[in-house]
Design a protein around this motif. Structure first.
Motif, PDB file in Angstrom:
ATOM      1  N   ALA A   1     -79.902  57.884  22.816  1.00  0.00           N
ATOM      2  CA  ALA A   1     -80.777  58.957  23.283  1.00  0.00           C
ATOM      3  C   ALA A   1     -80.266  59.567  24.579  1.00  0.00           C
ATOM      4  CB  ALA A   1     -82.198  58.423  23.470  1.00  0.00           C
ATOM      5  N   GLY A   2     -79.627  58.757  25.423  1.00  0.00           N
ATOM      6  CA  GLY A   2     -79.081  59.280  26.671  1.00  0.00           C
ATOM      7  C   GLY A   2     -77.976  60.293  26.460  1.00  0.00           C
ATOM      8  N   HIS A   3     -77.306  60.230  25.285  1.00  0.00           N
ATOM      9  CA  HIS A   3     -76.255  61.199  24.966  1.00  0.00           C
ATOM     10  C   HIS A   3     -76.723  62.224  23.953  1.00  0.00           C
ATOM     11  CE1 HIS A   3     -73.903  57.805  26.618  1.00  0.00           C
ATOM     12  NE2 HIS A   3     -73.058  58.739  27.014  1.00  0.00           N
ATOM     13  N   GLY A   4     -78.027  62.257  23.663  1.00  0.00           N
ATOM     14  CA  GLY A   4     -78.548  63.218  22.705  1.00  0.00           C
ATOM     15  C   GLY A   4     -78.095  62.959  21.292  1.00  0.00           C
ATOM     16  N   LEU A   5     -77.905  61.699  20.920  1.00  0.00           N
ATOM     17  CA  LEU A   5     -77.392  61.340  19.608  1.00  0.00           C
ATOM     18  C   LEU A   5     -78.396  60.477  18.859  1.00  0.00           C
ATOM     19  CD1 LEU A   5     -73.726  60.399  20.608  1.00  0.00           C
ATOM     20  CD2 LEU A   5     -74.514  62.570  19.669  1.00  0.00           C
ATOM     21  N   ALA A   6     -78.204  60.395  17.568  1.00  0.00           N
ATOM     22  CA  ALA A   6     -78.982  59.511  16.711  1.00  0.00           C
ATOM     23  C   ALA A   6     -78.030  58.861  15.723  1.00  0.00           C
ATOM     24  CB  ALA A   6     -80.086  60.264  15.977  1.00  0.00           C
ATOM     25  N   CYS A   7     -78.398  57.677  15.256  1.00  0.00           N
ATOM     26  CA  CYS A   7     -77.525  56.876  14.397  1.00  0.00           C
ATOM     27  C   CYS A   7     -77.936  57.051  12.947  1.00  0.00           C
ATOM     28  CB  CYS A   7     -77.603  55.406  14.814  1.00  0.00           C
ATOM     29  SG  CYS A   7     -76.531  54.323  13.848  1.00  0.00           S
ATOM     30  N   THR A   8     -76.951  57.224  12.073  1.00  0.00           N
ATOM     31  CA  THR A   8     -77.197  57.298  10.629  1.00  0.00           C
ATOM     32  C   THR A   8     -76.527  56.159   9.871  1.00  0.00           C
ATOM     33  OG1 THR A   8     -75.267  58.732  10.306  1.00  0.00           O
ATOM     34  CG2 THR A   8     -77.378  59.800  10.725  1.00  0.00           C
ATOM     35  N   ARG A   9     -75.561  55.493  10.470  1.00  0.00           N
ATOM     36  CA  ARG A   9     -74.874  54.365   9.841  1.00  0.00           C
ATOM     37  C   ARG A   9     -74.631  53.311  10.905  1.00  0.00           C
ATOM     38  NH1 ARG A   9     -71.245  57.151   7.703  1.00  0.00           N
ATOM     39  NH2 ARG A   9     -69.495  56.683   9.080  1.00  0.00           N
ATOM     40  N   LEU A  10     -75.106  52.108  10.665  1.00  0.00           N
ATOM     41  CA  LEU A  10     -75.132  51.065  11.685  1.00  0.00           C
ATOM     42  C   LEU A  10     -74.268  49.901  11.244  1.00  0.00           C
ATOM     43  CD1 LEU A  10     -76.414  49.830  14.293  1.00  0.00           C
ATOM     44  CD2 LEU A  10     -78.193  48.897  12.794  1.00  0.00           C
ATOM     45  N   GLY A  11     -73.361  49.482  12.113  1.00  0.00           N
ATOM     46  CA  GLY A  11     -72.558  48.292  11.879  1.00  0.00           C
ATOM     47  C   GLY A  11     -73.123  47.121  12.657  1.00  0.00           C
TER      48      GLY A  11
END
Length: 562
Positions: A267-277
């Motif tokens: 969130a601090g970089h304005g991103l969201a995750c769609t695939r998690l390792g």
């Protein structure tokens, strides 16, 4: 005309010579020349003192300096040696673009604001490169990359608005185009100011596109804006555990904490995750790894759930049978989450009565939970595609995988409906149930004779009766007399022939409507894979609608309609 972005450019003089010293150990303090195509492209200060210049042929350069050390040009060597310099600049200011080995640029606005001005930023970068890499460099600041590169050769900071005046006094050789510079001088154009004063249309007509580009540079307009290379952000979060984890409740607590850290970092970089390792290391050094895919955006709770489910699957692996792996031989001492797929978080508007997509999220969590317990192949969904038969048009894929059809579907022409690219495809509506294995059937006409379809798709007689899973009448005994009732009427046999299909057997049922045949002649060019059949849609007296096929003289039930 808008002035280009103020650019800070760092230049390392005689970089090919320095790269040869860094990589190959050739002393740059001696007379050294780097040659390409038998001409000097760079030389050391000692070689210049002996009369060596760029552009000289090898024989002439060695004639001027008998002790000259000749090194072949190697662009790969120059780039490898320059990477530590770029990394050192990025430690002071982000957003660095490599112009070429030996020169890199960045927007001057950022470092000048937090380092106390452009002059202070230039001094700080030069000092840091010297301390980190033991490399001498010069910095120039001007509007645009081209002007900043010329300013760097003089170690000069051009004041804002002074770039056109600075460029006007530069010789035409500063363009880096020897043939063009020689021609301009013979035409009486000796400075960039004189060249920039020429009409742009005349320059294009006389010197071509490369001359037009050089004319833009001479006027202080770069061919493209600065494309800064930003250093990659490390979004991975890691937790080293004091005590090995071998209990599900302890693993759940660690998963929630680590998931919150990852979500905050994204969130601090304005991103969201769609695939998690998800990675885990046990006390015995065993490494475990699993990737979870999600077709939406993973929230902190969703990340925590997937980590907890995966840890549960690993730690309780011994309690499940089959071919699934056993639990780790020791407790988990390290957890690592890697956002393998990220995208910009555009935000989501909450719904009026609860969060938008709450029901879908609950379904995601339930299906992902089953996958965590039973494996990714335990939950599959259907993907529609192309094909001529219903069995070919559906593909089952594990939940969360890319939903790509095996065969292409229809194509849309203009604003009209989709046009199927499969000749012989069944018309709509599609069947509701496709049987995994077609059932054998017998079809009779009104006289009790088997219905036959010829090679020219001529039907011997209209279908009148159907039996599924029973022997043909020639082997089963007497055939019902024409006009007599079937041996098992719809009302007395089963409530529905579709329900009886589950048992694989249906007695004689009257056919009250039919359509077809629709022929299919597939892969006729490969005899081993060739298949030829004709299909019919029939409606039975009890209301059941079936898809039938005739192949090699045999009738088959392929699907059931609602």
């Amino acid at each position: 005309m808008d002035e280009p972005v103020r650019t800070l450019l760092l230049w390392c003089p005689d970089w090919p010579v320095l790269a040869a010293e860094i990589v190959d150990g050739v002393p740059a303090t001696g007379p050294v020349a780097v040659l390409h195509a038998n001409r000097v492209i760079a030389c050391s200060e000692r070689a210049r003192a002996e009369g060596v210049r760029r552009g000289l042929r090898r024989r002439e350069a060695q004639g001027r300096c008998p002790g000259l050390t000749v090194v072949d040009h190697d662009p790969g060597r120059d780039a490898r040696a320059f990477e530590p310099v770029v990394a050192a600049v990025e430690e002071v200011a982000v957003g660095v673009e490599v112009i070429r080995p030996g020169a890199c640029a960045l927007a001057a606005r950022g470092p000048s604001r937090y380092l106390g001005g452009e002059e202070a930023a230039a001094e700080r970068i030069v000092e840091h490169v010297a301390l980190s890499c033991a490399v001498e460099s010069q910095v120039g600041v001007a509007a645009g990359v081209f002007a900043a590169g010329l300013a760097a050769r003089e170690g000069r900071i051009v004041p804002p608005g002074g770039t056109p005046e600075f460029l006007a006094g530069q010789p035409v050789e500063a363009l880096g185009r020897p043939a063009l510079a020689d021609l301009l001088r013979r035409l009486g154009v000796r400075t960039l100011g004189d060249f920039a004063a020429l009409p742009a249309g005349d320059v294009l007509a006389r010197f071509g596109f490369d001359g037009a580009l050089a004319h833009r540079l001479a006027a202080g307009r770069d061919d493209r804006p600065l494309a800064a290379r930003r250093p990659p952000v490390d979004l991975t979060v890691t937790a080293d555990l004091d005590e090995p984890i071998d209990r599900i409740d302890v693993a759940a607590f660690a998963a929630r904490t680590l998931a919150e850290q990852l979500h905050e970092r994204l969130a601090g970089h304005g991103l969201a995750c769609t695939r998690l390792g998800i990675e885990a290391v046990t006390a015995h050094g065993q490494e475990l790894h699993r990737v979870w895919r999600h077709d939406g955006l993973l929230t902190a709770a969703a990340i925590a759930d997937r980590v907890r489910w995966q840890l549960d699957g690993w730690l309780s692996g011994a309690r499940r049978g089959g071919d699934r792996p056993a639990r780790p031989t020791a407790g988990i001492v390290r957890l690592r989450l890697l956002p393998d797929g990220v995208l910009a978080q555009a935000g989501l508007q909450p719904g009026l009565w609860g969060e938008t997509g709450a029901e879908r999220e609950r379904a995601h969590r339930a299906l992902s939970r089953v996958q965590g317990l039973l494996g990714p192949e335990a939950v599959v969904t259907a993907v529609l595609g192309g094909g001529r038969s219903p069995a070919d048009q559906t593909r089952l894929v594990p939940w969360g995988d890319e939903r790509l059809p095996t065969r292409p579907g229809g194509r849309r022409v203009g604003s009209g409906p989709a046009v199927p690219p499969w000749p012989g495809r069944l018309p709509p509506p599609s069947p509701a149930v496709v049987l995994p294995t077609p059932l054998a059937a017998s079809v009779l006409d009104a006289t009790g004779a088997p219905v036959v379809v010829s090679a020219r798709l001529a039907v011997s007689a209209p279908p009148a009766r159907l039996s599924i899973g029973t022997m043909p009448p020639q082997l089963a005994g007497p055939t019902p007399a024409p006009g007599s009732a079937p041996s098992a009427t719809p009302s007395s046999a089963t409530p529905s022939s579709a329900a009886a299909l589950r048992g694989g057997t249906v007695g004689w049922v009257e056919i009250v409507g039919w359509a077809g045949p629709w022929p299919v002649d597939e892969r006729w060019w490969a005899p081993a894979e060739a298949r030829r059949r004709a299909r019919f849609q029939v409606r039975l007296a009890d209301g059941t609608a079936l898809l039938l096929a005739v192949e090699s003289g045999r009738w088959l039930v392929e699907a059931i309609y609602d």
